[in-house]
Design a protein around this motif. Structure first.
Motif, PDB file in Angstrom:
ATOM      1  N   ASN A 169      -7.273   6.309   0.711  1.00  0.00           N
ATOM      2  CA  ASN A 169      -6.271   6.284   1.781  1.00  0.00           C
ATOM      3  C   ASN A 169      -5.824   7.682   2.208  1.00  0.00           C
ATOM      4  O   ASN A 169      -4.630   7.938   2.430  1.00  0.00           O
ATOM      5  CB  ASN A 169      -5.041   5.463   1.356  1.00  0.00           C
ATOM      6  CG  ASN A 169      -5.255   3.975   1.495  1.00  0.00           C
ATOM      7  OD1 ASN A 169      -4.966   3.214   0.565  1.00  0.00           O
ATOM      8  ND2 ASN A 169      -5.760   3.518   2.626  1.00  0.00           N
TER       9      ASN A 169
ATOM     10  N   HIS B 203       0.527   3.797   2.833  1.00  0.00           N
ATOM     11  CA  HIS B 203       0.767   3.350   4.200  1.00  0.00           C
ATOM     12  C   HIS B 203       2.238   3.276   4.571  1.00  0.00           C
ATOM     13  O   HIS B 203       2.554   2.910   5.711  1.00  0.00           O
ATOM     14  CB  HIS B 203       0.104   1.990   4.441  1.00  0.00           C
ATOM     15  CG  HIS B 203      -1.280   2.103   5.001  1.00  0.00           C
ATOM     16  ND1 HIS B 203      -1.538   2.375   6.320  1.00  0.00           N
ATOM     17  CD2 HIS B 203      -2.497   2.008   4.398  1.00  0.00           C
ATOM     18  CE1 HIS B 203      -2.838   2.426   6.524  1.00  0.00           C
ATOM     19  NE2 HIS B 203      -3.458   2.208   5.377  1.00  0.00           N
TER      20      HIS B 203
ATOM     21  N   SER C 157       1.384  -2.630   3.944  1.00  0.00           N
ATOM     22  CA  SER C 157       0.043  -2.618   4.534  1.00  0.00           C
ATOM     23  C   SER C 157       0.113  -3.033   6.000  1.00  0.00           C
ATOM     24  O   SER C 157       0.873  -3.924   6.366  1.00  0.00           O
ATOM     25  CB  SER C 157      -0.881  -3.555   3.757  1.00  0.00           C
ATOM     26  OG  SER C 157      -0.940  -3.180   2.393  1.00  0.00           O
ATOM     27  N   PRO C 158      -0.689  -2.398   6.856  1.00  0.00           N
ATOM     28  CA  PRO C 158      -0.522  -2.613   8.299  1.00  0.00           C
ATOM     29  C   PRO C 158      -1.119  -3.910   8.794  1.00  0.00           C
ATOM     30  O   PRO C 158      -2.160  -4.369   8.330  1.00  0.00           O
ATOM     31  CB  PRO C 158      -1.262  -1.410   8.906  1.00  0.00           C
ATOM     32  CG  PRO C 158      -2.294  -1.050   7.880  1.00  0.00           C
ATOM     33  CD  PRO C 158      -1.671  -1.349   6.546  1.00  0.00           C
TER      34      PRO C 158
ATOM     35  N   ASN D 268       0.854  -1.189   0.000  1.00  0.00           N
ATOM     36  CA  ASN D 268       0.000   0.000   0.000  1.00  0.00           C
ATOM     37  C   ASN D 268       0.887   1.234   0.000  1.00  0.00           C
ATOM     38  O   ASN D 268       1.562   1.542   0.989  1.00  0.00           O
ATOM     39  CB  ASN D 268      -0.935  -0.009   1.212  1.00  0.00           C
ATOM     40  CG  ASN D 268      -2.005   1.053   1.127  1.00  0.00           C
ATOM     41  OD1 ASN D 268      -1.735   2.201   0.803  1.00  0.00           O
ATOM     42  ND2 ASN D 268      -3.233   0.670   1.430  1.00  0.00           N
TER      43      ASN D 268
ATOM     44  N   THR E  40       1.843   9.660   6.285  1.00  0.00           N
ATOM     45  CA  THR E  40       3.141   9.283   5.705  1.00  0.00           C
ATOM     46  C   THR E  40       3.682  10.304   4.719  1.00  0.00           C
ATOM     47  O   THR E  40       4.875  10.301   4.411  1.00  0.00           O
ATOM     48  CB  THR E  40       3.034   7.941   4.974  1.00  0.00           C
ATOM     49  OG1 THR E  40       2.117   8.075   3.866  1.00  0.00           O
ATOM     50  CG2 THR E  40       2.525   6.845   5.910  1.00  0.00           C
TER      51      THR E  40
ATOM     52  N   ALA F  93      -4.049   7.829   5.746  1.00  0.00           N
ATOM     53  CA  ALA F  93      -2.693   7.281   5.694  1.00  0.00           C
ATOM     54  C   ALA F  93      -1.762   8.207   4.925  1.00  0.00           C
ATOM     55  O   ALA F  93      -0.601   8.401   5.315  1.00  0.00           O
ATOM     56  CB  ALA F  93      -2.710   5.894   5.055  1.00  0.00           C
TER      57      ALA F  93
ATOM     58  N   ASP G 149       7.603   3.723   8.113  1.00  0.00           N
ATOM     59  CA  ASP G 149       7.261   5.138   8.177  1.00  0.00           C
ATOM     60  C   ASP G 149       8.432   6.035   7.828  1.00  0.00           C
ATOM     61  O   ASP G 149       8.300   7.264   7.812  1.00  0.00           O
ATOM     62  CB  ASP G 149       6.723   5.496   9.568  1.00  0.00           C
ATOM     63  CG  ASP G 149       7.746   5.267  10.671  1.00  0.00           C
ATOM     64  OD1 ASP G 149       8.705   4.480  10.457  1.00  0.00           O
ATOM     65  OD2 ASP G 149       7.588   5.853  11.762  1.00  0.00           O
TER      66      ASP G 149
END
Length: 550
Positions: free
Chosen positions: A181, A151, A427-428, A148, A188, A184, A481
Motif C-alpha cells: 500500500n 488508507h 478501505s475505499p 486498511n 495519508t 495510499a 483522511d
C-alpha cells in the motif's frame, strides 16, 4: 530454564524511577519513554461465553530478554479495587511476547474489568462482558470489517469505542491488509510496517503490531469484547484453502505463507484457538434465547478454488464452507430452531445474495461463485423451517440490505432470509460521491431483492435485537483522511420477527437505561508515567505474600 516464582516477583516488582519534569520537557520525554513502554499494543478481550472470556495483551521486552513475566487481574469495578481473579505467567519470544488467557469461572451476562502488569508497569484497564443465558429481552451488537491502516484513520473504531451500550463488537474480516500500500501510505501518511507486502512470519507479526499501535483501535478493543473471523487479507488477496490469486511462486511456498499468517493471527488476536486453525476458525455463540450466532469461515476451512468459467462454477459438489463446516452449521441452526432461539445470525465474509443474475454473476469470489453451496444452505433453511435468519457480511467496502431468494428474478419468489452488509472501517469503496450515487441507482434498478445500498461511506452496522424485531442502523463517518470527522446514521431498517422483509425504522433504537461504566481512560500524553508498584488491594497482597518467600 523455567522461571521461578521468586524470579517472577523480582521481575514484576522492579519499578523504574520517574524524575519530576517541567511541563515544557514532557513531549520530548514522552517520546523517549514511549519506546520503554511495556504495553504499546493495548489490551483486548474476545470470544466471550457465559462463563469465560479471552483476555489478551502484548508485553514489549525492554532489555532484549527472550521471556517476560506478567501478572493479570480481573475485577468487578472500573477502578479495579475489587479483584475477583488474578494470576501470573510468562510470555516468550517464540510467541512474539503476546499473552492470551482463557479466564473461566465467571457469571453470565456480567461486565468485568481487567489489566496486566509486567516489567514494573501497568497496562490500560479493559472492559469485557460475558454472554447472557436464559430469557434475554434486548441485545446490541455492532459489526464492521475491512480496516486498511494505510488508507485512512480508524475513525470508525473511535466511534465504536465511544459507545457504552454494546454487548460485543463483531469484525468480519480483513482486520489487517497484507499489501505494501505504498501509494495510499504516501497519500495519508500512515505507513505500513513492514513497508513491503507481508509474506513471512516476521512480516505478519510486524503488520499486526502496526495495526494495534493505532490508538483508536486500542480504545475499541479496550471497551468491548470482540468476536472476530478472518477473511482473505489476513493472508493474501482472494485466498482459498490451496492458494491465493495474488500469491506467486517467487513469494515462496503457499503452505509456509499460510502457516505464518495463521500463527501471527492467533498470537495477536483475542480468539479462542482450535486444534487445527488452518482448517477453519468457525465458532458458535449463544446469547440466551434471543440470538444464536455462527461465525463462519468462508476462506480457509474448505473453500474450493475459484472457478474460471460457468461450467466449473455450476458443479454440484463445489463448496465455499467445506462439508464439515456445512454439517456443523446445519446442526447449530437445527438446534437453535428446536430450542426456540428467536434470531439466527450468520457472521461471514462475502456477499451471499445474487450480485448480477443467477446466470451472469459479477463476482466469482462471492457466494455467486459457489451456487451449489448456496442452494444447500437455502435447502436447510427451507426444509427445516429455520426462521429469522439474518446474514451479516463484510468484504465489499459498502453498505447493503438485501433479501435472500433462490432466484430473486422470478415472479412470486419468496425470501428465505435477509442479508446486512457493513461498510468498511477505512478501505475505499467508490470515493467520488456522485459516481457512488449513480452506481447505487443503477444497481437498485437492476436487483429486485436490493433494499438499500451505499458505496461512499465508511462505518459500521448497529444491531438492536429484541424478540419482536431486529433493527439495523448504518452509522457512518464523513471522512477517513483526517482524524477530524463527523458521524451520523445513514439508514435504519427493521426486520419484523417471522418475516424475511425490511420495513423502514420510525426512530433510532434506544440503548439500555443503565449501561455498564466504560473502562477509565488515561491521558495518552502521560501514559509513559504509569508505573506498576505492586499489589494495591488486600486480595492482591494475599496472592503475593505466599509467593514472596519462594
Amino acid at each position: 530454564m523455567p522461571l521461578t516464582r521468586r524470579d517472577f516477583l523480582l521481575d514484576t516488582a522492579s519499578a523504574a524511577v520517574v524524575p519530576a519534569v517541567l511541563p515544557a520537557t514532557l513531549p520530548a520525554l514522552a517520546e523517549r519513554q514511549q519506546r520503554q513502554w511495556a504495553f504499546q499494543h493495548g489490551v483486548a478481550s474476545g470470544d466471550p461465553l457465559s462463563d469465560r472470556v479471552i483476555l489478551w495483551t502484548r508485553v514489549t521486552p525492554l532489555d532484549g530478554r527472550d521471556r517476560v513475566a506478567y501478572q493479570w487481574y480481573l475485577c468487578r469495578d472500573p477502578q479495579c479495587q475489587h479483584v475477583l481473579q488474578q494470576g501470573y505467567g510468562v510470555t516468550y519470544q517464540q510467541r512474539d511476547f503476546t499473552v492470551k488467557l482463557d479466564v473461566d469461572g465467571l457469571q453470565a451476562g456480567q461486565t468485568y474489568y481487567y489489566f496486566f502488569a509486567a516489567q514494573g508497569q501497568q497496562s490500560d484497564i479493559g472492559r469485557t462482558r460475558t454472554l447472557p443465558v436464559g430469557s434475554v429481552r434486548q441485545l446490541r451488537l455492532a459489526f464492521t470489517s475491512c480496516s486498511n491502516f494505510a488508507h485512512g484513520y480508524f475513525n470508525v473504531y473511535r466511534e465504536l469505542a465511544a459507545r457504552t451500550d454494546l454487548d460485543a463488537v463483531l469484525h468480519l474480516g480483513d482486520y489487517i491488509y497484507e499489501y505494501d500500500n505504498l501509494d495510499a501510505s504516501l497519500t495519508t501518511g500512515r505507513i505500513h510496517c513492514p513497508p513491503h507486502e507481508a509474506v513471512t512470519l516476521q512480516d505478519y507479526r510486524q503488520r499486526h503490531a502496526c495495526y494495534k499501535s493505532d490508538a483508536d483501535l486500542q480504545q475499541a478493543h479496550r471497551q468491548h469484547p470482540w468476536l472476530l473471523i478472518w477473511d482473505d487479507h489476513e493472508v493474501a488477496n482472494n485466498a482459498w484453502r490451496g492458494g491465493a490469486a495474488s500469491h506467486s511462486r517467487d513469494q515462496g511456498d503457499w503452505g509456509e505463507r499460510l502457516s505464518a499468517a495463521v500463527q501471527a493471527y492467533l498470537e495477536w488476536m483475542p480468539v479462542r484457538e482450535t486444534s487445527t486453525p488452518e482448517q477453519g476458525l468457525y465458532r458458535h455463540f449463544r446469547f440466551g434465547d434471543l440470538v444464536d450466532l455462527n461465525m463462519l469461515d468462508t476462506r480457509l476451512a474448505g473453500r474450493d478454488q475459484p472457478a474460471t468459467d460457468k461450467l466449473e462454477r455450476d458443479h454440484p459438489q463445489r463448496t465455499l464452507l467445506g462439508y464439515e463446516q456445512e454439517q456443523w452449521l446445519s446442526n447449530n441452526l437445527h438446534s437453535a430452531q428446536q430450542q426456540g432461539v428467536h434470531w439466527k445470525l450468520l457472521g461471514q465474509q462475502v456477499m451471499m445474495a445474487q450480485l448480477g443474475t443467477n446466470n451472469r454473476p459479477f463476482n466469482y469470489d462471492q457466494w455467486d461463485g459457489y451456487p451449489a453451496a448456496r442452494s444447500r444452505l437455502f435447502d436447510l433453511i427451507e426444509q427445516q423451517d429455520i426462521d429469522n435468519v439474518v446474514v451479516l457480511t463484510g468484504d465489499i467496502h459498502s453498505s447493503w440490505a438485501l433479501e435472500l431468494h433462490r432466484d430473486p428474478f422470478m415472479d412470486n419468489s419468496q425470501a428465505l432470509a435477509v442479508e446486512l452488509v457493513t461498510p468498511a472501517v477505512s478501505s475505499p469503496g467508490i470515493e467520488h460521491r456522485t459516481r457512488a450515487a449513480l452506481a447505487a441507482s443503477s444497481l437498485q434498478a437492476l436487483l429486485p431483492h436490493l433494499q438499500f445500498v451505499d458505496f461512499y461511506h465508511r462505518g459500521y452496522v448497529l444491531l438492536d435485537v429484541t424478540p419482536q424485531r431486529l433493527q439495523a442502523e448504518w452509522w457512518v463517518v464523513d471522512r477517513v483522511d483526517s482524524p477530524r470527522y463527523q458521524s451520523h446514521c445513514l439508514n435504519a431498517l427493521q426486520i419484523p420477527a417471522g418475516t424475511a422483509q425490511f420495513t423502514a425504522a420510525t426512530q433510532l433504537s434506544k440503548p439500555p437505561d443503565n449501561p455498564a461504566e466504560p473502562a477509565p481512560a488515561y491521558a495518552s500524553e502521560l501514559a509513559f508515567l504509569r508505573r506498576w508498584h505492586g499489589p494495591a488491594t488486600p486480595q492482591a497482597e494475599q496472592m503475593a505474600s505466599p509467593l514472596a518467600g519462594r
